[in-house]
Design a protein around this motif. Structure first.
Motif, short mmCIF file in Angstrom:
data_model
loop_
_atom_site.label_atom_id
_atom_site.label_comp_id
_atom_site.label_asym_id
_atom_site.label_seq_id
_atom_site.Cartn_x
_atom_site.Cartn_y
_atom_site.Cartn_z
N LEU A 11 48.19 39.81 40.64
CA LEU A 11 49.11 40.84 40.14
C LEU A 11 49.44 41.86 41.23
O LEU A 11 50.58 42.29 41.37
CB LEU A 11 48.50 41.53 38.92
N SER A 12 48.42 42.25 42.01
CA SER A 12 48.60 43.29 43.03
C SER A 12 48.95 42.73 44.41
O SER A 12 49.14 43.50 45.35
CB SER A 12 47.33 44.13 43.16
N GLU A 47 31.80 28.11 44.71
CA GLU A 47 32.60 28.65 43.60
C GLU A 47 34.03 28.98 44.04
O GLU A 47 34.99 28.65 43.39
CB GLU A 47 31.92 29.91 43.04
N ALA A 48 34.17 29.69 45.14
CA ALA A 48 35.49 30.02 45.66
C ALA A 48 35.36 30.40 47.13
O ALA A 48 34.47 31.14 47.50
CB ALA A 48 36.10 31.18 44.87
N ALA A 49 36.29 29.91 47.93
CA ALA A 49 36.17 30.10 49.37
C ALA A 49 36.24 31.57 49.78
O ALA A 49 35.68 31.95 50.79
CB ALA A 49 37.27 29.30 50.07
N ASN A 50 36.94 32.39 48.99
CA ASN A 50 37.09 33.78 49.40
C ASN A 50 36.03 34.69 48.82
O ASN A 50 36.13 35.91 48.88
CB ASN A 50 38.49 34.31 49.03
N PRO A 84 36.66 35.68 36.60
CA PRO A 84 38.07 35.25 36.73
C PRO A 84 39.06 36.41 36.74
O PRO A 84 40.18 36.28 37.23
CB PRO A 84 38.27 34.35 35.50
N ARG A 85 38.65 37.57 36.21
CA ARG A 85 39.56 38.72 36.18
C ARG A 85 39.92 39.19 37.59
O ARG A 85 41.00 39.74 37.81
CB ARG A 85 38.92 39.87 35.38
N LEU A 86 39.01 38.98 38.53
CA LEU A 86 39.27 39.40 39.92
C LEU A 86 40.50 38.70 40.49
O LEU A 86 41.39 39.35 41.06
CB LEU A 86 38.05 39.07 40.79
N GLN A 87 40.57 37.39 40.34
CA GLN A 87 41.70 36.64 40.88
C GLN A 87 42.98 37.01 40.16
O GLN A 87 44.05 37.13 40.78
CB GLN A 87 41.43 35.14 40.75
#
Length: 363
Positions: free
Chosen positions: A57-58, A28-31, A49-52
């Motif tokens: 943003l931060s 799903e995503a490497a990180n 998706p909100r995490l990314q």
């Protein structure tokens, strides 16, 4: 961490689904972290998706999603409650999970043998439900026998026995322990028994690729059964999940869209599990990390803070709070503060889905 057990009769696609879900989560995503605990257990990150978006943003150095542990439990057969097949191992493992994902075969394929000789999802579901109920009945009877002497002098034992008597009557009538309403006093007494039919169930209707978008008559039969039981349902295709594993990440959305669906099985299953268990997600974000936290619906700000650390709950003063979408619209926490969108919430605030929070507390 939420722990979900994947169960089903042999040859319903249970292990294929498990293997595909775990592989898809890894890709799903490497990180996003992933690990295998043992051959039939895997911890996967909850796709969000909100995490990314918040991490971007931060300018966060790290992204930490919430996690779900999936356990692929040995195939169940008729007579498992008496130890048939791998029954005893199956029952011991399933007592440890928070929710049951019951995979039901809803596809025709002459090359895949069905243990009952034909596809009948409602019948198949009843086989497993019956075995779980019989195992619980034996557990309840055994416990009540032990309580007999204690109940003569102990008020607590009398209360527990009364609760178990109601559960026993429900099980003998073919029902489930989850149908019996327990008081705040009774529930903690019964919980250590780990009753199988007390666990929330999601029926995963395993369909062919062609039926993933619209379902079929088999799915409708399972949906009717789920409605009757107050269970959840999710339509999934182990075949499609296995095909997704082989595709590059950038091609997956297009492949799913071609089948008429907007998300893969992992997202669908986790979303259904969260809904069934009444779970919510809130976020913390900053330069160091952006992190998702899972809480029960209805939790107050201090209780949500306690999920991070018990000191946060004990010394809670207030929480700086803003919804994810509003923060993304503002572009930064500083901008949100200038606009007056960042709220100071107190001890009675009930945390909403998608809140971004920063806690102020006394040590």
């Amino acid at each position: 961490m939420l722990k979900a057990g994947i169960v089903g009769l042999p040859n319903v696609g249970k292990s294929t689904l498990f293997n595909a879900l775990v592989a898809n989560a890894q890709a799903e995503a490497a990180n996003y972290p992933f690990c295998t605990i043992e051959p039939n257990s895997g911890i996967v990150s909850v796709p969000d998706p909100r995490l990314q978006q918040l991490a971007t943003l931060s300018s966060s150095k790290e992204i930490i999603p919430t996690k779900v542990e999936f356990v692929d439990i040995a195939g169940l057969v008729k007579g498992a409650s008496q130890g048939e097949g791998l029954g005893n191992k199956f029952l011991a493992t399933i007592r440890e999970v928070d929710a049951i994902v019951h995979v039901v075969r809803c596809f025709d394929n002459d090359d895949v043998i069905h243990v009952s000789g034909s596809v009948g999802p409602a019948r198949d579901a009843e086989v497993i439900n019956l075995e779980l109920g019989l195992a619980d009945l034996a557990q309840v009877e055994k416990r009540r026998e032990r309580l007999k002497k204690q109940a003569r002098t102990s008020k607590e034992a009398q209360v527990e026995d009364g609760a178990l008597a109601r559960i026993q009557a429900e099980l003998e009538a073919g029902g489930a322990a989850r149908n019996v309403e327990l008081s705040a006093e009774e529930a903690p007494m019964v919980k250590p028994l780990g009753l199988l039919t007390a666990k929330p169930i999601i029926y995963a209707t395993n369909v062919s690729e062609d039926d993933l978008a619209s379902g079929n008559a088999y799915c409708e039969a399972v949906a009717a059964l789920a409605a009757q039981e107050g269970a959840g349902t999710v339509r999934i295709s182990a075949q499609v999940e296995a095909e997704l594993v082989e595709l590059p990440e950038e091609d997956r959305a297009e492949f799913l869209a071609g089948l008429g669906v907007g998300e893969g099985g992992l997202r669908s299953l986790i979303r259904a599990t969260y809904a069934l268990l009444g779970l919510r997600t809130y976020f913390t974000t900053g330069e160091k990390e952006t992190r998702a936290w899972t809480i029960q619906a209805g939790m107050t700000a201090p209780q949500a803070a306690g999920v991070i650390h018990t000191d946060f709950e004990r010394g809670f003063i207030r929480a700086q709070t803003i919804g994810t979408q509003q923060l993304l619209e503002a572009g930064s926490l500083a901008s949100a503060r200038t606009k007056g969108w960042l709220r100071a919430e107190g001890k009675d605030y009930v945390v909403a889905e998608g809140d971004v929070m920063e806690f102020l507390f006394n040590v």
